[in-house]
Design an enzyme around this catalytic site. Structure first.
Site, PDB file in Angstrom:
ATOM      1  N   THR A 141      -1.052  12.183   9.867  1.00  0.00           N
ATOM      2  CA  THR A 141      -2.064  13.047   9.276  1.00  0.00           C
ATOM      3  C   THR A 141      -2.383  12.538   7.859  1.00  0.00           C
ATOM      4  O   THR A 141      -1.933  11.466   7.476  1.00  0.00           O
ATOM      5  CB  THR A 141      -1.541  14.511   9.263  1.00  0.00           C
ATOM      6  OG1 THR A 141      -2.615  15.355   8.898  1.00  0.00           O
ATOM      7  CG2 THR A 141      -0.388  14.687   8.286  1.00  0.00           C
TER       8      THR A 141
ATOM      9  N   TYR B 173     -14.433   3.891  10.861  1.00  0.00           N
ATOM     10  CA  TYR B 173     -12.981   3.735  10.707  1.00  0.00           C
ATOM     11  C   TYR B 173     -12.260   4.242  11.961  1.00  0.00           C
ATOM     12  O   TYR B 173     -11.350   3.595  12.491  1.00  0.00           O
ATOM     13  CB  TYR B 173     -12.537   4.527   9.475  1.00  0.00           C
ATOM     14  CG  TYR B 173     -11.057   4.562   9.251  1.00  0.00           C
ATOM     15  CD1 TYR B 173     -10.391   3.466   8.719  1.00  0.00           C
ATOM     16  CD2 TYR B 173     -10.312   5.707   9.549  1.00  0.00           C
ATOM     17  CE1 TYR B 173      -9.026   3.505   8.495  1.00  0.00           C
ATOM     18  CE2 TYR B 173      -8.949   5.753   9.333  1.00  0.00           C
ATOM     19  CZ  TYR B 173      -8.305   4.653   8.803  1.00  0.00           C
ATOM     20  OH  TYR B 173      -6.950   4.682   8.586  1.00  0.00           O
TER      21      TYR B 173
ATOM     22  N   LYS C 200      -9.746   2.353  14.660  1.00  0.00           N
ATOM     23  CA  LYS C 200      -8.367   2.807  14.912  1.00  0.00           C
ATOM     24  C   LYS C 200      -8.157   3.108  16.397  1.00  0.00           C
ATOM     25  O   LYS C 200      -7.086   2.853  16.951  1.00  0.00           O
ATOM     26  CB  LYS C 200      -8.058   4.043  14.052  1.00  0.00           C
ATOM     27  CG  LYS C 200      -7.817   3.697  12.595  1.00  0.00           C
ATOM     28  CD  LYS C 200      -6.521   2.926  12.436  1.00  0.00           C
ATOM     29  CE  LYS C 200      -6.286   2.405  11.049  1.00  0.00           C
ATOM     30  NZ  LYS C 200      -5.113   1.529  10.950  1.00  0.00           N
TER      31      LYS C 200
ATOM     32  N   HIS D 209      -8.542   9.653  -1.393  1.00  0.00           N
ATOM     33  CA  HIS D 209      -8.556  10.874  -0.594  1.00  0.00           C
ATOM     34  C   HIS D 209      -8.420  12.077  -1.519  1.00  0.00           C
ATOM     35  O   HIS D 209      -8.190  11.937  -2.724  1.00  0.00           O
ATOM     36  CB  HIS D 209      -7.421  10.847   0.429  1.00  0.00           C
ATOM     37  CG  HIS D 209      -7.727   9.982   1.608  1.00  0.00           C
ATOM     38  ND1 HIS D 209      -7.251   8.709   1.734  1.00  0.00           N
ATOM     39  CD2 HIS D 209      -8.493  10.201   2.702  1.00  0.00           C
ATOM     40  CE1 HIS D 209      -7.706   8.177   2.863  1.00  0.00           C
ATOM     41  NE2 HIS D 209      -8.463   9.062   3.453  1.00  0.00           N
TER      42      HIS D 209
ATOM     43  N   SER E 213      -4.650   7.337  12.853  1.00  0.00           N
ATOM     44  CA  SER E 213      -5.051   8.343  11.866  1.00  0.00           C
ATOM     45  C   SER E 213      -5.488   9.592  12.608  1.00  0.00           C
ATOM     46  O   SER E 213      -5.935   9.518  13.764  1.00  0.00           O
ATOM     47  CB  SER E 213      -6.223   7.783  11.070  1.00  0.00           C
ATOM     48  OG  SER E 213      -6.961   8.821  10.489  1.00  0.00           O
ATOM     49  N   SER E 214      -5.424  10.746  11.929  1.00  0.00           N
ATOM     50  CA  SER E 214      -5.843  11.984  12.601  1.00  0.00           C
ATOM     51  C   SER E 214      -7.362  12.027  12.803  1.00  0.00           C
ATOM     52  O   SER E 214      -7.856  12.852  13.569  1.00  0.00           O
ATOM     53  CB  SER E 214      -5.369  13.210  11.815  1.00  0.00           C
ATOM     54  OG  SER E 214      -5.875  13.160  10.500  1.00  0.00           O
ATOM     55  N   CYS E 215      -8.116  11.128  12.138  1.00  0.00           N
ATOM     56  CA  CYS E 215      -9.578  11.175  12.309  1.00  0.00           C
ATOM     57  C   CYS E 215     -10.035  10.532  13.612  1.00  0.00           C
ATOM     58  O   CYS E 215     -11.223  10.471  13.882  1.00  0.00           O
ATOM     59  CB  CYS E 215     -10.288  10.556  11.111  1.00  0.00           C
ATOM     60  SG  CYS E 215     -10.049   8.800  11.022  1.00  0.00           S
TER      61      CYS E 215
ATOM     62  N   GLY F  95       0.811  -1.223   0.000  1.00  0.00           N
ATOM     63  CA  GLY F  95       0.000   0.000   0.000  1.00  0.00           C
ATOM     64  C   GLY F  95       0.837   1.262   0.000  1.00  0.00           C
ATOM     65  O   GLY F  95       2.067   1.213  -0.159  1.00  0.00           O
TER      66      GLY F  95
HETATM   67  P1  GDP Z   1     -11.370  13.333   4.947  1.00  0.00           P
HETATM   68  O1  GDP Z   1     -10.074  14.049   5.204  1.00  0.00           O
HETATM   69  O2  GDP Z   1     -11.579  12.120   5.798  1.00  0.00           O
HETATM   70  O3  GDP Z   1     -12.549  14.278   5.028  1.00  0.00           O
HETATM   71  O4  GDP Z   1     -11.339  12.704   3.488  1.00  0.00           O
HETATM   72  P2  GDP Z   1     -10.965  13.225   2.011  1.00  0.00           P
HETATM   73  O5  GDP Z   1      -9.494  13.344   1.848  1.00  0.00           O
HETATM   74  O6  GDP Z   1     -11.667  12.281   1.071  1.00  0.00           O
HETATM   75  O7  GDP Z   1     -11.669  14.655   1.833  1.00  0.00           O
HETATM   76  C1  GDP Z   1     -11.153  15.829   2.377  1.00  0.00           C
HETATM   77  C2  GDP Z   1     -11.909  17.043   1.890  1.00  0.00           C
HETATM   78  O8  GDP Z   1     -11.643  17.251   0.498  1.00  0.00           O
HETATM   79  C3  GDP Z   1     -13.449  16.968   2.010  1.00  0.00           C
HETATM   80  O9  GDP Z   1     -13.891  18.249   2.404  1.00  0.00           O
HETATM   81  C4  GDP Z   1     -13.874  16.657   0.588  1.00  0.00           C
HETATM   82  O10 GDP Z   1     -15.200  17.068   0.300  1.00  0.00           O
HETATM   83  C5  GDP Z   1     -12.855  17.492  -0.196  1.00  0.00           C
HETATM   84  N1  GDP Z   1     -12.704  17.127  -1.613  1.00  0.00           N
HETATM   85  C6  GDP Z   1     -12.736  17.998  -2.650  1.00  0.00           C
HETATM   86  N2  GDP Z   1     -12.647  17.372  -3.827  1.00  0.00           N
HETATM   87  C7  GDP Z   1     -12.503  16.042  -3.533  1.00  0.00           C
HETATM   88  C8  GDP Z   1     -12.350  14.881  -4.338  1.00  0.00           C
HETATM   89  O11 GDP Z   1     -12.334  14.929  -5.574  1.00  0.00           O
HETATM   90  N3  GDP Z   1     -12.209  13.694  -3.680  1.00  0.00           N
HETATM   91  C9  GDP Z   1     -12.208  13.611  -2.311  1.00  0.00           C
HETATM   92  N4  GDP Z   1     -12.030  12.403  -1.733  1.00  0.00           N
HETATM   93  N5  GDP Z   1     -12.377  14.695  -1.521  1.00  0.00           N
HETATM   94  C10 GDP Z   1     -12.526  15.896  -2.121  1.00  0.00           C
END
Ligand code: GDP
Length: 332
Positions: free
Chosen positions: A184, A156, A160, A199, A127-129, A33
């Site tokens: 992070t 998730y 964790k 992400h 994870s930071s979440c 990964g």
């Molecule tokens: P999070 O950090 O757990 O919320 O997960 P993500 O990395 O998937 O999303 C982070 C932020 O980026 C959120 O506010 C999403 O709505 C925004 N975002 C904007 N465009 C995108 C996209 O194309 N894909 C994803 N995954 N998130 C997006």
């Protein structure tokens, strides 16, 4: 005062003699990964020559008997527990049962087997979440379990948190050396670029690259663009993980990040510059924003002596170069 705290923390963190020698038997569950690949690369570069791996087909970490048999046979000394079911905001919201079930089983099986077969040390990756949705910023390690979690990734996060508590409980009851770090948001080579599961950073890198290639006048960004996120280049994480394995032995969790965050809008502007694209952004507010901010406090890590070397621009440039070299965006 801050210096005194740092010094005290270093003393209390009880740096042991548990430095990995180059022949140490190291097991990396999840070696293919994002994080596992970076760790393999760094460990090999540093001269470690006894790394053992299994693909998920060879060893299903959700299968307790299979994990037990593997540990009984191989008896790894050091374990970097990076295997996990991971995904972005959409995947977490859509498949919460898979996220909690897979991650609980992976952590429980590997941590228990590591104890049973006397592993010298294990590093668990959280994870930071795991921090509360409306956590004071930047988030200190002690804020864990002080408030409600973000709903989009609660399943998730609970898994964790269970992994962290497993490590701490085995340490307390059995005197094991199971440490836990909280990276992070990560990005870099071997990331998942599937637009539904990924992400934000890999998703936007792919979308902006594709928009440039197709001469598209705009790129769609999910949400309002206002949430803040902190991003760490995965090769920096690998470096920090090896550093912690060699230099930290406390029961407290350790954040790994840069200590700097940007809005999603700033992120996509940065990606546009790196890719060389100047089209418009369209914000799709039917998609969730998720947690408003999750910047980690990295004082503990800095006090131990590690700081992230790669800037966001440099990290995105390296990731893009890797994608181009490996034809990741060929269907774009
Ligand atoms: P999070 O950090 O757990 O919320 O997960 P993500 O990395 O998937 O999303 C982070 C932020 O980026 C959120 O506010 C999403 O709505 C925004 N975002 C904007 N465009 C995108 C996209 O194309 N894909 C994803 N995954 N998130 C997006």
């Amino acid at each position: 005062m801050k210096k005194l705290y740092c010094l005290l923390f270093l003393l209390l963190s009880n740096c042991t003699d548990a430095v990995m020698n180059k022949n140490a038997k190291i097991y990396i569950p999840g070696h293919t990964g994002l994080v596992g690949s970076a760790l393999m690369k760094k460990l090999k570069k540093d001269g470690f020559n006894n790394i053992i791996v299994r693909t998920s087909k060879e060893l299903d970490l959700r299968n307790q008997a299979a994990v037990e048999a593997f540990f009984a046979q191989e008896k790894p000394e050091y374990i970097f527990l990076v295997a996990a079911k991971v995904g972005g905001i959409y995947a977490n919201k859509t498949y919460p049962a898979d996220f909690i079930y897979d991650n609980l089983l992976i952590s429980a099986n590997v941590i228990h087997a590591a104890h049973k077969h006397n592993a010298k040390k294990l590093l668990f990756f959280g994870s930071s979440c795991i921090y509360p949705r409306l956590c004071p910023q930047p988030m200190k390690e002690e804020y864990l379990l002080t408030g409600l979690l973000e709903k989009t990734n609660e399943a998730y996060a609970v898994a964790k948190i269970a992994g962290i508590t497993l490590c701490q409980s085995y340490n307390k009851q059995y005197g094991t050396h199971f440490i836990a770090c909280m990276p992070t948001n990560l990005y870099g080579p071997h990331d998942n670029f599937d637009l539904e599961k990924s992400h934000v950073l890999p998703a936007l890198l792919y979308k902006v690259y594709r928009a440039k290639k197709l001469n598209s006048p705009h790129v769609q960004v999910w949400g309002t663009g206002k949430p803040y996120r902190e991003f760490l280049y995965v090769e920096d994480l690998a470096d920090a993980a090896i550093f912690l394995m060699n230099n930290y032995d406390g029961n407290e969790i350790i954040n790994i990040g840069t200590g700097i965050d940007v809005t999603i809008k700033q992120l996509v502007e940065t990606i546009k510059k790196v890719v060389g694209y100047d089209g418009k952004l369209i914000f799709d507010t039917s998609k969730p924003d998720g947690t408003p901010r999750k910047l980690q406090n990295v004082d503990r890590l800095h006090a131990l002596g590690w700081k992230a070397p790669t800037s966001l621009v440099a990290g995105i440039e390296k990731t893009l170069a890797w994608c181009e070299k490996n034809h990741i965006f060929d269907q774009a």
